[in-house]
Motif scaffolding. Structure first.
Motif, PDB file in Angstrom:
ATOM      1  N   PRO A   1       4.351   6.126  14.035  1.00 23.22           N
ATOM      2  CA  PRO A   1       4.051   5.150  15.005  1.00 23.22           C
ATOM      3  C   PRO A   1       2.662   4.436  14.826  1.00 23.22           C
ATOM      4  N   LEU A   2       1.605   5.041  14.153  1.00 21.61           N
ATOM      5  CA  LEU A   2       0.521   4.208  13.970  1.00 21.61           C
ATOM      6  C   LEU A   2       0.726   3.160  12.858  1.00 21.61           C
ATOM      7  N   TYR A   3       1.626   3.257  12.087  1.00 23.19           N
ATOM      8  CA  TYR A   3       1.797   2.238  11.058  1.00 23.19           C
ATOM      9  C   TYR A   3       2.906   1.227  11.404  1.00 23.19           C
ATOM     10  N   GLN A   4       3.890   1.588  12.487  1.00 28.39           N
ATOM     11  CA  GLN A   4       4.867   0.619  12.982  1.00 28.39           C
ATOM     12  C   GLN A   4       3.764  -0.211  14.069  1.00 28.39           C
ATOM     13  N   ARG A   5       2.936   0.255  14.682  1.00 29.64           N
ATOM     14  CA  ARG A   5       2.380  -0.389  15.673  1.00 29.64           C
ATOM     15  C   ARG A   5       1.243  -1.454  14.969  1.00 29.64           C
ATOM     16  N   ILE A   6       0.717  -0.958  13.839  1.00 32.71           N
ATOM     17  CA  ILE A   6      -0.180  -2.007  13.220  1.00 32.71           C
ATOM     18  C   ILE A   6       0.471  -3.325  12.551  1.00 32.71           C
ATOM     19  N   THR A   7       1.789  -2.887  12.095  1.00 30.73           N
ATOM     20  CA  THR A   7       2.651  -3.665  11.275  1.00 30.73           C
ATOM     21  C   THR A   7       3.653  -4.489  12.112  1.00 30.73           C
ATOM     22  N   GLY A   8       3.834  -4.020  13.044  1.00 29.77           N
ATOM     23  CA  GLY A   8       4.869  -4.818  14.097  1.00 29.77           C
ATOM     24  C   GLY A   8       6.324  -4.398  13.795  1.00 29.77           C
ATOM     25  N   VAL A   9       6.592  -3.455  12.732  1.00 23.62           N
ATOM     26  CA  VAL A   9       7.556  -3.111  12.218  1.00 23.62           C
ATOM     27  C   VAL A   9       8.500  -2.025  13.344  1.00 23.62           C
ATOM     28  N   THR A  10       9.585  -2.370  13.650  1.00 21.84           N
ATOM     29  CA  THR A  10      10.038  -1.139  14.703  1.00 21.84           C
ATOM     30  C   THR A  10      11.221  -0.529  13.966  1.00 21.84           C
ATOM     31  N   ASP A  11      11.939  -0.844  12.848  1.00 18.37           N
ATOM     32  CA  ASP A  11      12.882  -0.205  12.306  1.00 18.37           C
ATOM     33  C   ASP A  11      12.476   0.157  11.006  1.00 18.37           C
ATOM     34  N   ALA A  12      11.861   1.471  10.844  1.00 14.90           N
ATOM     35  CA  ALA A  12      11.423   2.201   9.683  1.00 14.90           C
ATOM     36  C   ALA A  12      11.998   3.368   9.260  1.00 14.90           C
ATOM     37  N   PRO A  13      13.479   3.232   8.749  1.00 16.02           N
ATOM     38  CA  PRO A  13      14.188   4.669   8.620  1.00 16.02           C
ATOM     39  C   PRO A  13      13.414   5.408   7.506  1.00 16.02           C
ATOM     40  N   VAL A  14      13.270   6.638   7.752  1.00 18.23           N
ATOM     41  CA  VAL A  14      12.825   7.649   6.765  1.00 18.23           C
ATOM     42  C   VAL A  14      14.036   8.112   5.679  1.00 18.23           C
ATOM     43  N   LEU A  15      13.657   8.084   4.497  1.00 19.59           N
ATOM     44  CA  LEU A  15      14.692   8.620   3.483  1.00 19.59           C
ATOM     45  C   LEU A  15      14.421   9.994   3.232  1.00 19.59           C
ATOM     46  N   ASP A  16      15.581  10.728   2.606  1.00 19.51           N
ATOM     47  CA  ASP A  16      15.252  12.050   2.139  1.00 19.51           C
ATOM     48  C   ASP A  16      15.523  12.163   0.740  1.00 19.51           C
ATOM     49  N   PHE A  17      14.645  12.662   0.081  1.00 22.73           N
ATOM     50  CA  PHE A  17      14.777  13.029  -1.350  1.00 22.73           C
ATOM     51  C   PHE A  17      14.381  14.212  -1.662  1.00 22.73           C
ATOM     52  N   PRO A  18      14.858  14.976  -2.804  1.00 22.93           N
ATOM     53  CA  PRO A  18      14.080  16.299  -2.950  1.00 22.93           C
ATOM     54  C   PRO A  18      12.742  16.171  -3.074  1.00 22.93           C
TER      55      PRO A  18
ATOM     56  N   ALA B   1       0.667  -1.098  -0.122  1.00 29.96           N
ATOM     57  CA  ALA B   1       0.004  -0.018  -0.057  1.00 29.96           C
ATOM     58  C   ALA B   1       0.807   1.239   0.236  1.00 29.96           C
ATOM     59  N   ARG B   2       0.504   2.179  -0.606  1.00 26.69           N
ATOM     60  CA  ARG B   2       1.205   3.539  -0.705  1.00 26.69           C
ATOM     61  C   ARG B   2       0.347   4.675   0.009  1.00 26.69           C
ATOM     62  N   VAL B   3       0.773   4.840   1.325  1.00 27.58           N
ATOM     63  CA  VAL B   3      -0.015   5.931   1.943  1.00 27.58           C
ATOM     64  C   VAL B   3       0.661   7.371   2.072  1.00 27.58           C
ATOM     65  N   GLU B   4      -0.071   8.511   1.493  1.00 31.86           N
ATOM     66  CA  GLU B   4       0.580   9.772   1.316  1.00 31.86           C
ATOM     67  C   GLU B   4       0.055  10.489   2.886  1.00 31.86           C
ATOM     68  N   VAL B   5       1.251  10.975   3.626  1.00 32.86           N
ATOM     69  CA  VAL B   5       0.854  11.451   4.977  1.00 32.86           C
ATOM     70  C   VAL B   5       1.303  12.805   4.782  1.00 32.86           C
ATOM     71  N   THR B   6       0.945  14.057   5.635  1.00 30.77           N
ATOM     72  CA  THR B   6       1.288  15.266   5.861  1.00 30.77           C
ATOM     73  C   THR B   6       2.416  15.326   6.853  1.00 30.77           C
ATOM     74  N   ASP B   7       2.663  14.468   7.741  1.00 30.09           N
ATOM     75  CA  ASP B   7       3.895  14.410   8.747  1.00 30.09           C
ATOM     76  C   ASP B   7       4.488  13.060   8.834  1.00 30.09           C
ATOM     77  N   ILE B   8       5.382  12.694   8.263  1.00 32.31           N
ATOM     78  CA  ILE B   8       5.833  11.390   8.429  1.00 32.31           C
ATOM     79  C   ILE B   8       6.291  10.898   9.712  1.00 32.31           C
ATOM     80  N   LYS B   9       6.819  11.776  10.529  1.00 25.07           N
ATOM     81  CA  LYS B   9       7.129  11.596  11.808  1.00 25.07           C
ATOM     82  C   LYS B   9       6.144  11.283  12.817  1.00 25.07           C
ATOM     83  N   ASN B  10       4.813  12.039  12.642  1.00 34.62           N
ATOM     84  CA  ASN B  10       3.697  11.680  13.462  1.00 34.62           C
ATOM     85  C   ASN B  10       2.885  10.514  12.821  1.00 34.62           C
ATOM     86  N   ALA B  11       3.024  10.136  11.614  1.00 37.61           N
ATOM     87  CA  ALA B  11       2.380   8.952  11.186  1.00 37.61           C
ATOM     88  C   ALA B  11       3.147   7.851  11.376  1.00 37.61           C
TER      89      ALA B  11
END
Length: 116
Positions: A22-39, A10-20
């Motif tokens: 925790p929810l997605y980590q909780r429902i997937t059980g994934v604890t390590d989800a590094p955020v990448l930075d692109f232009p 699934a591709r989910v567009e969010v307005t604030d990835i930092k705040n989004a």
């Protein structure tokens, strides 16, 4: 008829990835989800979900209904085209494999990705 799809992300567009995250980590059980930075774009893979934060113009370019992880990229793309769809971009090399962006007859856009 054979199944060409191995899995779907699934591709989910969010307005604030930092705040989004925790929810997605909780429902997937994934604890390590590094955020990448692109232009103009900040994605994070959280299990079967690709979270994407970005400016409107950039998000519009990358909007897709889902990523279809396929076992035969050519056959998957051919199926879309045979049923009235169209290739929008690709095939091109991508991180970890090859991808093609397709649109189905109803205008839904998908990324078909084959690892390799």
């Amino acid at each position: 008829m054979s199944n060409l799809i191995e899995s779907i992300s699934a591709r989910v567009e969010v307005t604030d990835i930092k705040n989004a995250l925790p929810l997605y980590q909780r429902i997937t059980g994934v604890t390590d989800a590094p955020v990448l930075d692109f232009p103009g774009l900040r994605p994070a893979v959280v299990g079967p979900i690709l979270l994407i934060e970005g400016d409107t113009e950039t998000l519009e370019k990358f909007h897709r209904e889902a990523t279809l992880h396929v076992n035969d990229l050519t056959a998957a793309v051919d199926a879309f085209v045979a049923e009235g769809g169209a290739v929008i971009d690709g095939p091109v090399d991508a991180a970890g494999g090859r991808r093609t962006i397709v649109r189905d007859r109803d205008g839904n856009v998908f990324e078909c990705f084959q690892a390799g």
